[in-house]
Design a protein around this motif. Structure first.
Motif, PDB file in Angstrom:
ATOM      1  N   LEU A  21      58.577 -19.479 135.040  1.00  0.00           N
ATOM      2  CA  LEU A  21      59.065 -19.028 133.749  1.00  0.00           C
ATOM      3  C   LEU A  21      60.485 -19.566 133.562  1.00  0.00           C
ATOM      4  O   LEU A  21      61.142 -19.978 134.522  1.00  0.00           O
ATOM      5  N   ARG A  22      60.958 -19.529 132.344  1.00  0.00           N
ATOM      6  CA  ARG A  22      62.307 -20.036 132.065  1.00  0.00           C
ATOM      7  C   ARG A  22      63.346 -19.330 132.925  1.00  0.00           C
ATOM      8  O   ARG A  22      64.218 -19.978 133.516  1.00  0.00           O
ATOM      9  N   GLU A  23      63.253 -18.005 133.027  1.00  0.00           N
ATOM     10  CA  GLU A  23      64.225 -17.242 133.798  1.00  0.00           C
ATOM     11  C   GLU A  23      64.169 -17.602 135.272  1.00  0.00           C
ATOM     12  O   GLU A  23      65.202 -17.672 135.950  1.00  0.00           O
ATOM     13  N   GLU A  24      62.965 -17.856 135.786  1.00  0.00           N
ATOM     14  CA  GLU A  24      62.817 -18.220 137.189  1.00  0.00           C
ATOM     15  C   GLU A  24      63.445 -19.580 137.481  1.00  0.00           C
ATOM     16  O   GLU A  24      64.170 -19.746 138.474  1.00  0.00           O
ATOM     17  N   TRP A  25      63.170 -20.545 136.624  1.00  0.00           N
ATOM     18  CA  TRP A  25      63.699 -21.883 136.871  1.00  0.00           C
ATOM     19  C   TRP A  25      65.226 -21.904 136.779  1.00  0.00           C
ATOM     20  O   TRP A  25      65.897 -22.533 137.609  1.00  0.00           O
ATOM     21  N   PHE A 228      57.790 -16.318 144.878  1.00  0.00           N
ATOM     22  CA  PHE A 228      59.083 -16.650 144.291  1.00  0.00           C
ATOM     23  C   PHE A 228      60.101 -15.531 144.498  1.00  0.00           C
ATOM     24  O   PHE A 228      61.277 -15.810 144.779  1.00  0.00           O
ATOM     25  N   SER A 229      59.665 -14.290 144.391  1.00  0.00           N
ATOM     26  CA  SER A 229      60.601 -13.179 144.555  1.00  0.00           C
ATOM     27  C   SER A 229      61.207 -13.168 145.951  1.00  0.00           C
ATOM     28  O   SER A 229      62.392 -12.863 146.124  1.00  0.00           O
ATOM     29  N   HIS A 230      60.414 -13.525 146.975  1.00  0.00           N
ATOM     30  CA  HIS A 230      60.923 -13.604 148.342  1.00  0.00           C
ATOM     31  C   HIS A 230      61.822 -14.824 148.528  1.00  0.00           C
ATOM     32  O   HIS A 230      62.772 -14.799 149.306  1.00  0.00           O
ATOM     33  N   LEU A 231      61.518 -15.897 147.808  1.00  0.00           N
ATOM     34  CA  LEU A 231      62.296 -17.127 147.927  1.00  0.00           C
ATOM     35  C   LEU A 231      63.745 -16.915 147.485  1.00  0.00           C
ATOM     36  O   LEU A 231      64.668 -17.499 148.053  1.00  0.00           O
ATOM     37  N   ASN A 245      69.006 -27.280 132.069  1.00  0.00           N
ATOM     38  CA  ASN A 245      68.163 -27.308 133.259  1.00  0.00           C
ATOM     39  C   ASN A 245      66.707 -27.054 132.903  1.00  0.00           C
ATOM     40  O   ASN A 245      65.796 -27.697 133.438  1.00  0.00           O
ATOM     41  N   TRP A 246      66.483 -26.108 132.027  1.00  0.00           N
ATOM     42  CA  TRP A 246      65.124 -25.775 131.610  1.00  0.00           C
ATOM     43  C   TRP A 246      64.538 -26.872 130.728  1.00  0.00           C
ATOM     44  O   TRP A 246      63.381 -27.263 130.884  1.00  0.00           O
TER      45      TRP A 246
END
Length: 269
Positions: A21-25, A228-231, A245-246
Motif C-alpha cells: 500500500l502507499r503507506e507501507e511503501w 511486512f509488520s514484522h519487517l 517515492n510512491w
C-alpha cells in the motif's frame, strides 16, 4: 560433533506476494539510508525495487536488534566487492548476508567472528533458453564431473534443474561467505550432496565440499517467514516521507513480462 550456534538468524520475506500500500511503501522507503533509497529509485521493475528494499530493511533490522544499536545509528557501507558491511569495520560481533531471486529475499546472520553466506534461486528455466540441454551446455564449465553426475542422474528435467540450482546456491553462498568475489571459478569447489531431496521446513546438514570436509557441524534454525509488520516493527524514519517515492514505484512495471506486454500493446496502436 554437533553444536547449536548462538544467535543464528534465518529470515525470509516473500516480496513476490507483497503488494505494498502507499503507506507501507513510504514507511519502508524512509527507513533506509539516502544512498540506498536513491539506488532503489533506479531499478526499472517494481519486483527488483521491492527485493532490494526488503533486503536493506532485513539488514538494518538484524543489526539493530542483535547488536542493540538504535535504528538511526546503523550505518551500512559496501566493500569493493559490493558486500554490505557496518561502517565500523572493527565491529566483528555479527556476520550477515542477504540474497534475493524469484519471489524471496533471504537473510542469514551469525553472532561472533564467523562468516556466513546465503543464496536463493527459483528453479525455473532461464528466459531465452530453448531446452535444458542447451542451458546445461552453457554452464558446463561451472561444475565438476562429480557434480554433473549428481545433476544428471535425476530422471526428470525439473529434478535436474533443482539439483543444478541447489549446487549453484551452495557455491554462491560459499563465495559470499569468504568474500572471494565474482572472479572466482565455481569449478574450483566441489560439493557432495548426500540427501537427494530437501523436505520443506527441514534443514539439511550432510552436504560436504572439498573446502569444508572437516568442518564442525552446527544445528541450524529453520527460516522464519516475516510479514511486512514484522519487517518494520523496529524501524525508524531516516528520511522525510516523499510522495515521489510512491510515484516512482507505481510508475514501474512489475516485471519484464509486464513491460514487454505494455510495449507490444503500444506498438499495435
Amino acid at each position: 560433533m554437533v553444536r547449536l550456534t548462538m544467535g543464528s538468524i534465518r529470515w525470509a520475506f516473500n516480496f513476490g506476494k507483497w503488494k505494498p500500500l502507499r503507506e507501507e511503501w513510504l514507511l519502508a522507503a524512509q527507513s533506509v539510508q539516502l544512498e540506498e533509497n536513491q539506488r532503489i529509485h533506479k531499478f526499472v521493475f517494481r519486483k527488483d525495487a521491492k527485493a532490494a528494499l526488503v533486503g536493506r530493511l532485513l539488514l538494518r533490522k538484524v543489526i539493530a536488534e542483535k547488536l542493540d544499536i538504535p535504528w538511526q545509528k546503523v550505518k551500512l557501507v559496501r566493500t569493493e566487492k559490493g558486500k554490505p558491511i557496518l561502517e565500523d569495520t572493527e565491529d566483528h560481533r555479527i556476520s550477515f548476508n542477504i540474497a534475493h531471486q524469484g519471489d524471496y529475499t533471504v537473510l542469514a546472520s551469525e553472532m561472533g567472528p564467523s562468516t556466513v553466506g546465503i543464496d536463493v534461486m527459483k528453479a525455473e528455466r532461464p528466459n531465452g533458453i530453448k531446452g535444458l540441454k542447451d542451458f546445461f551446455r552453457l554452464m558446463r564449465r561451472q561444475y565438476t564431473d562429480h557434480e554433473w553426475v549428481t545433476i544428471l542422474k535425476n530422471p526428470d528435467e525439473q529434478e535436474q534443474l533443482c539439483a543444478f540450482y541447489r549446487l549453484w546456491c551452495l557455491k554462491e553462498s560459499y563465495i559470499k561467505a569468504v568474500g572471494i568475489g565474482i572472479g572466482f571459478e565455481l569449478k574450483r569447489m566441489e560439493f557432495h550432496i548426500y540427501s537427494p531431496e530437501v523436505p520443506i521446513g527441514q534443514v539439511i546438514l550432510d552436504t560436504r565440499s572439498l573446502q569444508t570436509e572437516d568442518m564442525t557441524e552446527f544445528t541450524m534454525p529453520n527460516f522464519t517467514h516475516l510479514g511486512f509488520s514484522h519487517l518494520v516493527d523496529t524501524a525508524e524514519s531516516l528520511l522525510e516521507s516523499e510522495d515521489s517515492n510512491w510515484e516512482n514505484f507505481t510508475n514501474k512495471p512489475e516485471n519484464p513480462s509486464d513491460w514487454k506486454r505494455s510495449t507490444a500493446g503500444s506498438l499495435d496502436i
